[in-house]
Design a protein around this motif. Structure first.
Motif, PDB file in Angstrom:
ATOM      1  N   MET A  62     -66.938  -6.026   9.689  1.00 34.99           N
ATOM      2  CA  MET A  62     -66.274  -7.215   9.557  1.00 34.99           C
ATOM      3  C   MET A  62     -65.791  -7.860   8.380  1.00 34.99           C
ATOM      4  N   ILE A 112     -62.683  -6.217   7.391  1.00 34.99           N
ATOM      5  CA  ILE A 112     -61.602  -6.974   7.914  1.00 34.99           C
ATOM      6  C   ILE A 112     -61.359  -8.059   7.112  1.00 34.99           C
ATOM      7  N   ASN A 158     -54.962 -11.283   4.702  1.00 26.13           N
ATOM      8  CA  ASN A 158     -55.708 -12.010   5.733  1.00 26.13           C
ATOM      9  C   ASN A 158     -55.851 -13.521   5.554  1.00 26.13           C
ATOM     10  N   GLN A 188     -57.637 -15.783   6.838  1.00 27.43           N
ATOM     11  CA  GLN A 188     -59.054 -16.162   7.374  1.00 27.43           C
ATOM     12  C   GLN A 188     -59.621 -17.389   6.391  1.00 27.43           C
ATOM     13  N   SER A 247     -69.801 -12.484  10.048  1.00 22.27           N
ATOM     14  CA  SER A 247     -68.460 -12.135   9.300  1.00 22.27           C
ATOM     15  C   SER A 247     -67.841 -12.969   8.343  1.00 22.27           C
ATOM     16  N   GLN A 291     -54.290 -15.591  16.696  1.00 22.69           N
ATOM     17  CA  GLN A 291     -54.993 -14.950  15.451  1.00 22.69           C
ATOM     18  C   GLN A 291     -53.792 -14.149  14.473  1.00 22.69           C
ATOM     19  N   LYS A 344     -64.712 -14.113  15.975  1.00 19.50           N
ATOM     20  CA  LYS A 344     -65.704 -13.241  15.719  1.00 19.50           C
ATOM     21  C   LYS A 344     -65.217 -12.085  15.156  1.00 19.50           C
ATOM     22  N   GLU A 345     -63.746 -11.849  15.151  1.00 20.68           N
ATOM     23  CA  GLU A 345     -63.203 -10.948  14.082  1.00 20.68           C
ATOM     24  C   GLU A 345     -62.398 -11.965  13.268  1.00 20.68           C
ATOM     25  N   LEU A 361     -59.795 -12.195  11.240  1.00 22.64           N
ATOM     26  CA  LEU A 361     -58.552 -11.622  10.840  1.00 22.64           C
ATOM     27  C   LEU A 361     -57.654 -12.680  11.498  1.00 22.64           C
TER      28      LEU A 361
END
Ligand SMILES: [Fe+2]
Length: 416
Positions: free
Chosen positions: A155, A158, A164, A166, A201, A352, A392-393, A395
């Protein structure tokens, strides 16, 4: 060019044959893309249902397996026909068995093009009269990896992928002019937060910063539309995050499917302890602080299909402005039937990852990517779907997390 196709010996590709082989590979690629879209439609629908988490994970695994196997199967099964043709053996008929996967691929391809066109031509409704946004890029801050990115493992890798988003938070103030809003409530400001997904993560400091941004917006009401946890041990992050938010008219929440997977009773209890009001599956009536005789505001919650039932609004004042907080946008038709004026949802995370030209692919809704994020007028309801804060991910591409303040304005025709 020397080539070897299934069931055949090596032979030389030249001139027209080379282009025919290239065309064949292009067709396989397009059919594979269509099949992947079909699988995405399938998993989006499965994820919109009240299904145990293990089954959802198993189905996602099967999906990925089939997406990988499909082009290989086509190359193996149809390659023989191509090889025959290229050797000068003429066109041979395809066995009936192959028309099913080919048909699925064509169906998916049409759906892919349709979704891409809809994504490209999307425009917010005319009642959106003002949007002010700024992006807060946490990656420009000192020691951002240590502060905001979670513990090690896949995680973390990622989260640190180049590009990314995020850790690029979009903070917006959006103004909507709504015909059903009584003049008493003109200017009502709601900060909508969704899908925090506390997990290992993304670090707690990230969510503390998100809540600091939300606090700066100084709304009348805070709304959280579900999916707080992916690890029940992170419940102790609440006092320093959502627990810090206080608005004059209160803080309200519903839970989401990820909360249902874990411990919804403990989550509700901790949120309530910190001053948040549980909206599901009932409604709260909020009086106007400016005019106690004015029509109240009705706030109701909906956690279906995962928990509870739809709110019973039979005793709610008919002329009140109605706001529904539903984790999933799939309850839109219920909202329309019950004269909901404003519906706030999350759950879909905006997909996402939004591919260039194509837009989002995965969006766990029975409507697929149609309501993945954004604002939609479906008379008499204005639906706002948040991209959420995390997942949860961790990304995100072309789909940054959002903290949004919605300012509601009445219109001269607002009679209520
Ligand atoms: Fe979520």
């Amino acid at each position: 060019m020397k080539a070897r196709l299934p069931h055949g010996r090596a032979f030389v590709l030249s001139g027209v044959k080379f282009y025919v082989a290239f065309l064949f590979l292009c067709v396989v690629f397009l059919l594979a893309a269509g099949f992947a879209k079909f699988m995405a439609i399938w998993i989006n629908w499965v994820c919109s249902l009240r299904i145990a988490r293990k089954l959802v994970i198993a189905d996602k695994g099967l999906n990925l397996l089939l997406i990988g196997a499909y082009p290989l199967a086509l190359l193996y099964g149809l390659g023989w026909h191509g090889a025959q043709f290229l050797r000068g053996g003429g066109a041979t008929s395809i066995e009936p068995l192959w028309w099913l996967p080919i048909g699925v691929g064509i169906f998916g391809l049409v759906a892919l093009v349709h979704a891409a066109i809809r994504f490209r031509i999307y425009r917010p409704p005319a009642c959106e009269v003002d949007v002010r946004s700024e992006r807060l890029d946490l990656r420009t801050m000192k020691s951002w990896r240590e502060r905001f990115v979670g513990a090690g493992g896949i995680m973390r890798r990622i989260a640190l992928l180049p590009g990314n988003e995020q850790f690029t938070i979009e903070v917006s103030t959006k103004t909507y002019r709504l015909p059903g809003l009584p003049a008493t409530w003109d200017g009502l400001a709601i900060v909508h937060l969704s899908d925090l997904h506390f997990y290992h993560s993304v670090a707690k400091d990230y969510f503390k910063l998100v809540c600091e941004q939300a606090a700066k917006l100084q709304p009348d009401i805070y709304i959280f539309s579900g999916d707080l946890l992916d690890d029940v041990r992170r419940l102790d992050w609440l006092p320093e995050t959502l627990g810090q938010l206080h608005a004059p008219l209160g803080q309200y929440f519903v839970l989401g499917n990820h909360d249902w997977y874990l411990d919804p009773v403990a989550t509700r209890s901790e949120l309530a302890r910190l001053g948040w009001t549980d909206l599901a599956p009932h409604f709260a009536s909020i009086g106007s602080p400016a005019d106690s005789s004015a029509t109240p505001l009705i706030l109701c919650g909906d956690e279906t299909p995962w928990m509870g039932e739809h709110a019973d609004l039979t005793s709610a004042p008919q002329d009140a402005f109605r706001i529904l907080v539903s984790h999933t946008p799939d309850n839109l038709e219920w909202a329309r039937r019950h004269q909901i004026d404003l519906m706030l949802s999350g759950h879909t995370h905006g997909g996402q990852v939004r591919l260039p030209l194509l837009g989002p692919i995965y969006s766990p809704s029975r409507y697929g990517c149609r309501y993945a994020s954004g604002v939609f007028w479906r008379d008499p309801t204005l639906l706002y779907v948040s991209r959420g804060i995390s997942g949860k991910e961790p990304l995100r591409y072309n789909c940054p997390p959002e903290v949004t303040k919605l300012v509601l304005r009445s219109t001269p025709s607002s009679g209520r």
